[in-house]
Design a protein around this motif. Structure first.
Motif, short mmCIF file in Angstrom:
data_model
loop_
_atom_site.label_atom_id
_atom_site.label_comp_id
_atom_site.label_asym_id
_atom_site.label_seq_id
_atom_site.Cartn_x
_atom_site.Cartn_y
_atom_site.Cartn_z
N LEU A 88 -13.95 111.11 -0.25
CA LEU A 88 -14.58 112.20 -0.98
C LEU A 88 -15.22 113.12 0.06
N VAL A 89 -14.96 114.41 -0.04
CA VAL A 89 -15.40 115.38 0.96
C VAL A 89 -16.31 116.42 0.32
N ARG A 90 -17.49 116.61 0.91
CA ARG A 90 -18.40 117.69 0.54
C ARG A 90 -18.70 118.46 1.82
N ARG A 91 -18.36 119.73 1.82
CA ARG A 91 -18.36 120.49 3.07
C ARG A 91 -18.65 121.96 2.83
N PRO A 92 -19.19 122.65 3.86
CA PRO A 92 -19.32 124.10 3.74
C PRO A 92 -17.93 124.74 3.61
N ARG A 93 -17.86 125.78 2.86
CA ARG A 93 -16.60 126.50 2.73
C ARG A 93 -16.25 127.26 4.02
N ARG A 94 -17.28 127.78 4.68
CA ARG A 94 -17.04 128.64 5.83
C ARG A 94 -17.51 127.98 7.12
N ASP A 95 -16.75 128.18 8.18
CA ASP A 95 -17.13 127.62 9.47
C ASP A 95 -18.44 128.21 9.96
N ALA A 96 -18.75 129.44 9.57
CA ALA A 96 -20.00 130.08 9.99
C ALA A 96 -21.22 129.34 9.46
N ASP A 97 -21.06 128.60 8.35
CA ASP A 97 -22.18 127.85 7.76
C ASP A 97 -22.18 126.38 8.17
N PHE A 98 -21.28 125.98 9.05
CA PHE A 98 -21.09 124.59 9.44
C PHE A 98 -21.76 124.35 10.78
N ASN A 99 -22.54 123.26 10.90
CA ASN A 99 -23.24 122.99 12.15
C ASN A 99 -22.42 122.18 13.14
N GLY A 100 -21.18 121.85 12.79
CA GLY A 100 -20.30 121.13 13.71
C GLY A 100 -20.30 119.63 13.54
N THR A 101 -21.19 119.09 12.70
CA THR A 101 -21.32 117.64 12.53
C THR A 101 -20.82 117.20 11.16
N VAL A 102 -20.00 116.16 11.16
CA VAL A 102 -19.53 115.53 9.93
C VAL A 102 -20.18 114.16 9.82
N VAL A 103 -20.89 113.93 8.73
CA VAL A 103 -21.49 112.63 8.45
C VAL A 103 -20.49 111.83 7.63
N VAL A 104 -20.06 110.69 8.18
CA VAL A 104 -19.03 109.87 7.55
C VAL A 104 -19.69 108.61 6.99
N GLU A 105 -19.77 108.54 5.65
CA GLU A 105 -20.45 107.42 5.02
C GLU A 105 -19.47 106.33 4.62
N GLY A 127 -28.76 121.86 6.30
CA GLY A 127 -28.42 121.83 7.72
C GLY A 127 -26.99 122.22 8.02
N GLY A 128 -26.16 122.42 6.99
CA GLY A 128 -24.77 122.81 7.21
C GLY A 128 -23.87 121.70 7.71
N TYR A 129 -24.18 120.46 7.34
CA TYR A 129 -23.32 119.33 7.71
C TYR A 129 -22.10 119.26 6.77
N GLY A 130 -21.04 118.66 7.26
CA GLY A 130 -20.00 118.15 6.38
C GLY A 130 -20.29 116.69 6.07
N TRP A 131 -19.86 116.23 4.90
CA TRP A 131 -20.03 114.82 4.53
C TRP A 131 -18.72 114.29 3.97
N VAL A 132 -18.35 113.10 4.44
CA VAL A 132 -17.13 112.43 3.96
C VAL A 132 -17.48 111.00 3.60
#
Length: 450
Positions: free
Chosen positions: A67-84, A108-113
């Motif tokens: 399951l992925v929850r992520r910013p739509r735009r790279d400009a709003d992404f902080n570069g870190t993906v939290v993988v649970e 914080g603009g993280y991605g989460w997976v």
């Protein structure tokens, strides 16, 4: 790892199947999106090959889900993906870390997976904690054939390799990738409870060889880690509580952050037996006034637990958000996170108990406003004879009004003390400045006499 992961978006049916008692932030309002994918490949299982090492002994195909929850735009992404590592203690997948961390993840603009790494998450099973879900949850495909037919898991002997394979495949997103359009620079592995025990094993046996994750957040582990597992079935979690204590190896090239509650330090988790000193690659926080799970996790469903006292209303959510923030900075050469004294104990190995303050809250550990300016006794320890689920959720009991009257010269005095304790926690790094207002909103002026 023997193969790349193939991702296929899952749609239709009843939507994503994942247990959650609280909805979390409005993702669309923050320009985030949520999607679910099948993740398939070939995984390897392992056997012990000596202290701190494993050897491959077989391969099998799998088709799990993420399951992925992520910013739509790279400009709003902080570069870190939290993988649970999704938690399967209920017999179904749940994402307890997302619930605790969601506010920090979104702002914080993280991605989460979330990864269905374990057998039970895909194939179902009884779980290990009564009262959290169905007594014998079925497979995902049984729950929703339209959405999940084709998913299968070869057994928890493969769970460590599956988790790492998914992580590695998240690092290089293409156009049709779950993280397509994002510039991924860091991966942080996180997990709570049974998943924390899995990450304990992962850190000690796999992290260095795989070189997938840049840091690991282990939340509410037991004294030992999960075993390597068997083919065609789930890991026996009960065996963990009888196993010998395991510390985190001290030669890891990546930082590991362990966050523990009172329940984890004592009860049958017995983490106090696996305590170890902080290093330049290890930080351990034990939070006063907290339980393995709490009101923030269960939300409006507290009454369904049937516990004899209100569940724990501590503030571990703030401390966990701070830990994630520090870990993320730590992985890129930022400051080492602040240290904290452990929770104070007394007694022998077999009769260990907490040392309590004058109102009944534990001494030592990471301090939050609700224990340093208390209106209630917040505990991760409950009495004997209650259901296992109630042991995990701790308790909240009132401090007598006459004691509060002695401690505070009215509500204004309480407010000053609570605000001062909040400032101390923020300045100490245990609560983020971004959470100050939410922490202040936790104050219980209504319990102060007068």
């Amino acid at each position: 790892m023997t193969s790349a992961v193939v991702f296929t978006e899952l749609t239709g049916g009843g939507g994503c199947s994942i247990m959650s008692a609280t909805p979390g932030p409005d993702l669309s309002a923050h320009d985030f999106r949520e999607n679910e994918y099948a993740a398939s490949g070939v995984a390897t299982r392992f056997t012990h090959a000596g202290p701190g090492s494993v050897s491959p002994v077989g391969e099998d195909e799998y088709a799990t889900r993420i399951l992925v929850r992520r910013p739509r735009r790279d400009a709003d992404f902080n570069g870190t993906v939290v993988v649970e590592w999704l938690n399967v203690s209920s017999g179904s997948d749940a994402a307890p870390e997302y619930t605790y961390l969601a506010e920090e993840l979104v702002r914080g603009g993280y991605g989460w997976v979330g990864v269905s790494a374990q057998y039970t998450g895909v194939m179902g099973g009884p779980g290990s904690v009564d009262g959290l879900g169905e007594s014998a949850a079925g497979t995902l495909a049984t729950k929703d054939a339209q959405r999940y037919t084709g998913l299968h898991h070869p057994g928890d002997a493969y769970c460590y390799d599956i988790f790492a394979a998914v992580g590695r495949s998240l690092r290089s997103p293409g156009d049709d990738h779950p993280l397509g359009g994002l510039s991924v620079r860091r991966l942080l592995a996180v997990g709570e409870s049974q998943s924390a025990m899995a990450l304990t094993t992962y850190a000690n046996l796999f992290a260095t060889e795989h070189e997938v994750f840049d840091g690991i957040l282990i939340h509410s582990r037991a004294a030992s880690g999960l075993p390597l597992g068997e083919t065609g079935t789930a890991i026996d979690v009960d065996a963990v509580f009888a196993a010998e204590p395991v510390t985190i190896r001290t030669d890891l090239p990546i930082p590991v952050f362990i966050v523990q509650t009172e329940t984890d330090v004592l009860t049958n988790f017995r983490f106090h037996r696996a305590r170890q000193p902080d290093t330049d690659r290890l930080r351990v926080w034990e939070i006063a006034g907290t339980a393995h799970a709490d009101l923030h996790q269960i939300g409006p469903y507290e009454h369904l637990l049937g516990c004899p006292t209100p569940v724990n209303r501590g503030q571990q959510r703030f401390v966990l958000r701070a830990a994630l923030h520090h870990l993320n900075e730590w992985t890129v050469g930022g400051p080492v996170p602040p240290t904290a004294s452990p929770l104070e104990l007394q007694g022998t190995v077999d009769t260990t108990r907490f040392i309590l303050d004058d109102v009944g809250n534990v001494r030592g550990g990471v301090r939050t406003p609700c224990v340093d300016a208390p209106t209630e006794v917040l505990s991760g320890i409950v009495g004997d004879g209650v259901p296992r689920i109630c042991v995990l959720f701790g308790s909240t009991t009132p401090i007598p009004p006459q004691v509060l009257s002695t401690r505070y010269a009215g509500r204004g005095d309480y407010d000053r003390q609570y605000r001062a304790a909040t400032t101390t926690a923020v300045e100490s790094g245990f609560i983020l400045a971004a959470d100050r207002d939410e922490a202040l909103a936790d104050a219980r002026h209504d319990l102060i006499p007068g």
